[in-house]
Design a protein around this motif. Structure first.
Motif, PDB file in Angstrom:
ATOM      1  N   ALA A 313      38.933  47.950  43.743  1.00 24.31           N
ATOM      2  CA  ALA A 313      39.637  48.797  42.773  1.00 24.31           C
ATOM      3  C   ALA A 313      40.442  49.824  43.537  1.00 24.31           C
ATOM      4  N   SER A 314      41.718  49.959  43.204  1.00 29.22           N
ATOM      5  CA  SER A 314      42.574  50.951  43.852  1.00 29.22           C
ATOM      6  C   SER A 314      43.271  51.780  42.790  1.00 29.22           C
ATOM      7  N   GLU A 315      43.479  53.067  43.090  1.00 29.80           N
ATOM      8  CA  GLU A 315      44.095  54.002  42.152  1.00 29.80           C
ATOM      9  C   GLU A 315      43.492  53.832  40.755  1.00 29.80           C
ATOM     10  N   SER A 316      42.179  53.880  40.685  1.00 32.33           N
ATOM     11  CA  SER A 316      41.484  53.619  39.431  1.00 32.33           C
ATOM     12  C   SER A 316      40.296  54.548  39.269  1.00 32.33           C
ATOM     13  N   ILE A 317      39.866  54.713  38.038  1.00 38.11           N
ATOM     14  CA  ILE A 317      38.626  55.401  37.711  1.00 38.11           C
ATOM     15  C   ILE A 317      37.630  54.340  37.288  1.00 38.11           C
ATOM     16  N   VAL A 318      36.484  54.305  37.960  1.00 36.27           N
ATOM     17  CA  VAL A 318      35.451  53.311  37.681  1.00 36.27           C
ATOM     18  C   VAL A 318      34.165  54.056  37.335  1.00 36.27           C
ATOM     19  N   SER A 319      33.692  53.907  36.115  1.00 35.56           N
ATOM     20  CA  SER A 319      32.550  54.659  35.613  1.00 35.56           C
ATOM     21  C   SER A 319      31.225  54.006  35.995  1.00 35.56           C
ATOM     22  N   PRO A 320      30.114  54.717  35.825  1.00 31.76           N
ATOM     23  CA  PRO A 320      28.797  54.125  36.096  1.00 31.76           C
ATOM     24  C   PRO A 320      28.556  52.858  35.281  1.00 31.76           C
ATOM     25  N   GLY A 321      27.763  51.970  35.846  1.00 27.25           N
ATOM     26  CA  GLY A 321      27.398  50.739  35.156  1.00 27.25           C
ATOM     27  C   GLY A 321      28.407  49.628  35.253  1.00 27.25           C
ATOM     28  N   CYS A 322      29.559  49.875  35.898  1.00 27.72           N
ATOM     29  CA  CYS A 322      30.570  48.829  36.042  1.00 27.72           C
ATOM     30  C   CYS A 322      30.188  47.878  37.185  1.00 27.72           C
ATOM     31  N   VAL A 323      30.560  46.628  37.018  1.00 28.16           N
ATOM     32  CA  VAL A 323      30.363  45.622  38.058  1.00 28.16           C
ATOM     33  C   VAL A 323      31.711  44.960  38.308  1.00 28.16           C
ATOM     34  N   ILE A 324      32.236  45.112  39.532  1.00 31.39           N
ATOM     35  CA  ILE A 324      33.581  44.649  39.851  1.00 31.39           C
ATOM     36  C   ILE A 324      33.494  43.506  40.855  1.00 31.39           C
ATOM     37  N   ARG A 325      33.895  42.333  40.405  1.00 33.75           N
ATOM     38  CA  ARG A 325      33.996  41.168  41.295  1.00 33.75           C
ATOM     39  C   ARG A 325      35.450  40.737  41.496  1.00 33.75           C
ATOM     40  N   GLY A 326      36.335  41.173  40.589  1.00 29.70           N
ATOM     41  CA  GLY A 326      37.749  40.839  40.685  1.00 29.70           C
ATOM     42  C   GLY A 326      38.552  41.999  41.239  1.00 29.70           C
ATOM     43  N   GLN A 327      39.835  42.068  40.857  1.00 28.55           N
ATOM     44  CA  GLN A 327      40.748  43.074  41.397  1.00 28.55           C
ATOM     45  C   GLN A 327      41.230  44.000  40.278  1.00 28.55           C
ATOM     46  N   VAL A 328      41.101  45.305  40.520  1.00 29.10           N
ATOM     47  CA  VAL A 328      41.473  46.317  39.539  1.00 29.10           C
ATOM     48  C   VAL A 328      42.447  47.286  40.185  1.00 29.10           C
ATOM     49  N   THR A 329      43.592  47.533  39.561  1.00 29.19           N
ATOM     50  CA  THR A 329      44.559  48.507  40.076  1.00 29.19           C
ATOM     51  C   THR A 329      45.064  49.383  38.938  1.00 29.19           C
ATOM     52  N   ARG A 330      45.257  50.671  39.238  1.00 30.08           N
ATOM     53  CA  ARG A 330      45.805  51.661  38.298  1.00 30.08           C
ATOM     54  C   ARG A 330      45.208  51.523  36.904  1.00 30.08           C
ATOM     55  N   SER A 331      43.891  51.551  36.834  1.00 32.60           N
ATOM     56  CA  SER A 331      43.208  51.359  35.565  1.00 32.60           C
ATOM     57  C   SER A 331      42.060  52.348  35.413  1.00 32.60           C
ATOM     58  N   VAL A 332      41.609  52.519  34.186  1.00 27.40           N
ATOM     59  CA  VAL A 332      40.473  53.389  33.878  1.00 27.40           C
ATOM     60  C   VAL A 332      39.403  52.549  33.196  1.00 27.40           C
ATOM     61  N   LEU A 333      38.233  52.498  33.809  1.00 25.47           N
ATOM     62  CA  LEU A 333      37.137  51.669  33.322  1.00 25.47           C
ATOM     63  C   LEU A 333      35.993  52.549  32.847  1.00 25.47           C
ATOM     64  N   SER A 334      35.603  52.375  31.599  1.00 26.13           N
ATOM     65  CA  SER A 334      34.487  53.115  31.018  1.00 26.13           C
ATOM     66  C   SER A 334      33.160  52.493  31.441  1.00 26.13           C
ATOM     67  N   PRO A 335      32.033  53.131  31.132  1.00 30.54           N
ATOM     68  CA  PRO A 335      30.732  52.604  31.554  1.00 30.54           C
ATOM     69  C   PRO A 335      30.466  51.182  31.070  1.00 30.54           C
ATOM     70  N   GLY A 336      29.843  50.394  31.957  1.00 32.36           N
ATOM     71  CA  GLY A 336      29.372  49.065  31.585  1.00 32.36           C
ATOM     72  C   GLY A 336      30.408  47.972  31.617  1.00 32.36           C
ATOM     73  N   VAL A 337      31.620  48.244  32.121  1.00 29.64           N
ATOM     74  CA  VAL A 337      32.665  47.212  32.191  1.00 29.64           C
ATOM     75  C   VAL A 337      32.336  46.241  33.318  1.00 29.64           C
ATOM     76  N   SER A 338      32.603  44.955  33.086  1.00 37.47           N
ATOM     77  CA  SER A 338      32.456  43.965  34.153  1.00 37.47           C
ATOM     78  C   SER A 338      33.755  43.184  34.310  1.00 37.47           C
ATOM     79  N   VAL A 339      34.152  42.983  35.561  1.00 37.99           N
ATOM     80  CA  VAL A 339      35.362  42.228  35.901  1.00 37.99           C
ATOM     81  C   VAL A 339      34.921  41.099  36.817  1.00 37.99           C
ATOM     82  N   GLU A 340      35.016  39.853  36.343  1.00 45.29           N
ATOM     83  CA  GLU A 340      34.446  38.713  37.058  1.00 45.29           C
ATOM     84  C   GLU A 340      35.358  38.202  38.178  1.00 45.29           C
ATOM     85  N   ASP A 341      34.833  37.267  38.951  1.00 48.04           N
ATOM     86  CA  ASP A 341      35.545  36.690  40.097  1.00 48.04           C
ATOM     87  C   ASP A 341      36.936  36.198  39.692  1.00 48.04           C
ATOM     88  N   GLY A 342      37.935  36.560  40.505  1.00 42.93           N
ATOM     89  CA  GLY A 342      39.288  36.067  40.290  1.00 42.93           C
ATOM     90  C   GLY A 342      40.038  36.741  39.170  1.00 42.93           C
TER      91      GLY A 342
END
Length: 407
Positions: A313-342
């Motif tokens: 994740a770059s230039e992003s806000i990532v909240s507690p409980g998130c699981v990041i397996r993919g790519q996140v840019t310039r985004s805001v993620l609230s608690p518990g978000v998951s981003v899967e592979d690819g």
């Protein structure tokens, strides 16, 4: 609240609007309860400003779809009962008859029992759905020294943008309000600033008697809209007891030169989205990390965010409980978000527990809580298809409501 060595101030937060322009985010909740900045609710900003300023007795007037707002206020904003402090939601109670609030002024009129109970010297009437930091004590100081009946906070905006705001025209002395114009196309400029005008921030400080008398007089006018900005302020302006407070002169501890004077009305999907993009740069236009003037909320009991394998994740806000397996840019993620592979998430705002499936692409979107984007699905890639399936703002922001199916 009796401020230390000072006058007593009661805070009244107006949180009863429908928020139609923020649909679908307000389809199932009041606008002040909408998530902002990952972990916060919009109402947290005004409450934090008041509490940080030692205004510790606050009534939040609610009306439409208020359950999540009421729950957030009662579970998060617990003050010291030992000291008599509180933040409490106050629903429409129909004390003056079987009717809802007919405007923001009528909301306070129907809740005057709160004023009679507290008997404050002054009343701070603030809106519930703006993103900003402000020290109301500085505005109160000007109000007391001036002897005004009401002081309204004004922010300088380009004159070309005046038609989007209620505009305050100051008199020659620079502080007394000469006129209040509702969304004018050609307002007079500020003295010495030909390209600027004062836009009302929706924040008012009243001497108590002035407010109570004006509300009662306005209630007898059948032609009134019973609105604070549209009815009460013009009434008091005509009597020469209204003054403007220049928000640019308000300085909050811990502010940076870049985020000084930041204020956003996030009343539409486009302004809501743009305000989120203000948060994510290396030097954000609005810095959430100001520990000398914190924005308070309830973060919940979640583990730290986790980045797996190729997750980034770059230039992003990532909240507690998130699981990041993919790519996140310039985004805001609230608690518990998951981003899967690819999966790819770009320039988006994801609310609680959103799931982005393997290989999915999400661009320029606002996804409300519990939305599940299936593996390989796309949002923000095909504008024509998006417009057929989802809400798309004038500025091209794609919005999905709570739990909305992705096709």
């Amino acid at each position: 609240m009796v401020m230390r060595g000072g006058p007593s101030v009661l805070g009244i937060v107006l949180a009863g609007g429908e928020g139609k322009r923020l649909m679908p985010l307000t389809a199932d909740r009041a606008k002040p309860a909408v998530t902002f900045g990952g972990m916060y609710r919009l109402v947290d900003f005004v409450l934090s400003n008041l509490v940080n300023a030692d205004i510790l007795r606050i009534c939040v007037l609610t009306q439409y779809k208020s359950h999540s707002l009421d729950r957030h206020v009662t579970t998060t904003w617990r003050m010291s009962s030992l000291l008599g402090n509180y933040v409490t939601p106050v629903p429409a109670q129909q004390r003056l008859g079987p009717r809802w609030y007919s405007g923001s002024a009528d909301a306070i009129l129907q809740s005057l029992n709160l004023v009679h109970d507290e008997q404050p010297d002054f009343i701070a009437v603030f809106g519930a759905d703006h993103v900003y930091r402000m020290d109301p004590r500085q505005m109160l100081t000007q109000h007391i020294e001036s002897g005004a009946g009401v002081t309204v906070a004004g922010i300088r905006v380009p004159r070309a943008e005046a038609s989007a705001f209620g505009i305050i025209t100051p008199a020659r002395d620079g502080t007394r309000v000469e006129a209040f114009l509702e969304k004018p196309s050609d307002p007079p400029p500020l003295p010495g600033s030909p390209n600027q005008v004062f836009a009302s921030m929706g924040n008012y400080l009243f001497t108590t008697k002035t407010l109570v008398d004006a509300l009662k007089e306005d209630a007898e006018d059948d032609n009134s809209a019973h609105d604070m900005g549209g009815s009460i302020l013009p009434l008091l302006t005509e009597r020469g007891v209204a003054q403007v407070y220049d928000f640019d002169g308000n300085h909050v501890p811990g502010e940076t030169e870049r985020d000084h004077g930041y204020w956003r009305d996030v009343g539409t999907l486009d302004t809501y989205y743009d305000a989120h993009m203000d948060l994510v740069s290396d030097r954000p236009a609005f810095n959430l990390d100001n520990r000398r003037w914190p924005i308070y909320t309830h973060a919940g009991q979640l583990p730290p965010a986790r980045f797996c394998a190729a997750g980034i994740a770059s230039e992003s806000i990532v909240s507690p409980g998130c699981v990041i397996r993919g790519q996140v840019t310039r985004s805001v993620l609230s608690p518990g978000v998951s981003v899967e592979d690819g999966a790819v998430v770009q320039g988006s705002v994801l609310h609680d527990n959103v799931r982005i499936g393997r290989g999915a692409v999400v661009r320029g979107a606002v996804l409300d809580k519990n939305v599940e984007v299936p593996a390989g699905a796309t949002i923000g890639v095909n504008p024509g298809r998006d417009a057929e399936l989802y809400t798309v703002s004038k500025g091209g922001v794609i919005a999905l409501g709570k739990g909305q199916a992705v096709r």
